[in-house]
Design a protein around this motif. Structure first.
Motif, short mmCIF file in Angstrom:
data_model
loop_
_atom_site.label_atom_id
_atom_site.label_comp_id
_atom_site.label_asym_id
_atom_site.label_seq_id
_atom_site.Cartn_x
_atom_site.Cartn_y
_atom_site.Cartn_z
N GLU A 108 51.70 43.23 31.88
CA GLU A 108 51.08 44.45 32.12
C GLU A 108 51.72 45.86 31.55
OE1 GLU A 108 47.99 45.07 33.34
OE2 GLU A 108 47.89 42.98 33.32
N THR A 157 47.12 49.00 39.71
CA THR A 157 45.50 48.64 39.41
C THR A 157 45.25 47.21 39.11
OG1 THR A 157 44.56 50.60 40.02
CG2 THR A 157 43.13 49.26 38.75
N ALA A 158 46.25 46.79 37.88
CA ALA A 158 46.05 45.02 37.11
C ALA A 158 46.93 45.01 37.65
CB ALA A 158 47.35 45.71 35.92
N ARG A 160 46.84 44.36 41.55
CA ARG A 160 45.43 44.29 42.16
C ARG A 160 44.52 43.64 41.70
NH1 ARG A 160 44.49 49.38 43.67
NH2 ARG A 160 47.34 49.85 44.04
N THR A 161 44.26 42.98 40.82
CA THR A 161 43.10 42.66 40.41
C THR A 161 43.77 41.34 40.14
OG1 THR A 161 43.97 43.06 37.97
CG2 THR A 161 41.62 44.89 38.92
N LYS A 162 44.91 41.05 40.02
CA LYS A 162 45.00 39.39 39.26
C LYS A 162 45.68 39.06 41.06
CE LYS A 162 46.80 40.22 35.38
NZ LYS A 162 45.55 40.23 34.75
N GLY A 163 45.08 39.67 42.38
CA GLY A 163 45.98 39.42 43.55
C GLY A 163 47.44 39.80 43.62
N ASP A 165 49.19 42.60 45.72
CA ASP A 165 49.17 43.55 46.45
C ASP A 165 50.87 44.06 46.56
OD1 ASP A 165 48.16 45.79 47.51
OD2 ASP A 165 48.06 44.60 49.45
#
Length: 166
Positions: A108, A157-158, A160-163, A165
């Protein structure tokens, strides 16, 4: 208004504010200087807390990846992967999970536009202030703030989209 409780940090902030005031507003009438000083001081303290908040999130995330290390011992990025994994005391499942997380973060970071990545790493890993980062990058302080903000939001964001947090 925010308050800085660490005396040395407060003195550094006041010194930075006084330099900014002298450099940018030295030609202003003396009666305008107290108001300008207060405004610059508020903004500098706000910047300090924003930077601390973002840095704390990333350091917390990365420190979870390298247990058993003292903060002063070395940089979190340098200690995330070691040749001798036995010292980490991780089982195979935990080691796999952490190595996958390291790989995701690395990927990322590489996806960020070069200027955002540069600003983010200079500000939060190298711990340069806005002015120093701007000087290194050859751009304005406002650009540094924009690049850092966009980079932090894109990474969060990247992840978070991968789970993951923060």
């Amino acid at each position: 208004m925010f308050a800085v409780r660490d005396g040395e940090v407060a003195l550094d902030i006041v010194q930075d504010v006084m330099l900014k005031l002298a450099e940018k507003y030295g030609d202003k009438p003396a009666e305008e200087l107290p108001m300008l000083f207060q405004r610059i001081l508020q903004n500098t303290i706000r910047d300090f807390y924003r930077r601390q908040k973002v840095r704390s999130r990333w350091i917390t995330l990365l420190s979870a990846l390298s247990p058993g290390r003292d903060e002063d011992e070395s940089d979190a990025l340098e200690t995330m992967e070691t040749e001798d994994h036995s010292s980490l005391g991780l089982g195979p499942a935990e080691h796999l999970e952490k190595s996958q997380l390291i790989e995701i973060i690395d990927k990322e970071l590489k996806k960020l536009p070069p200027r955002q990545r540069e600003a983010f790493l200079l500000r939060y890993w190298e711990e340069l202030d806005v002015a120093e980062t701007a000087a290194v990058m050859g751009c304005s302080e406002g650009s540094v703030k924009t690049h850092c903000s966009r980079a932090a939001h894109a990474l969060a964001t990247a992840l978070r989209t991968k789970g993951i947090d923060l």
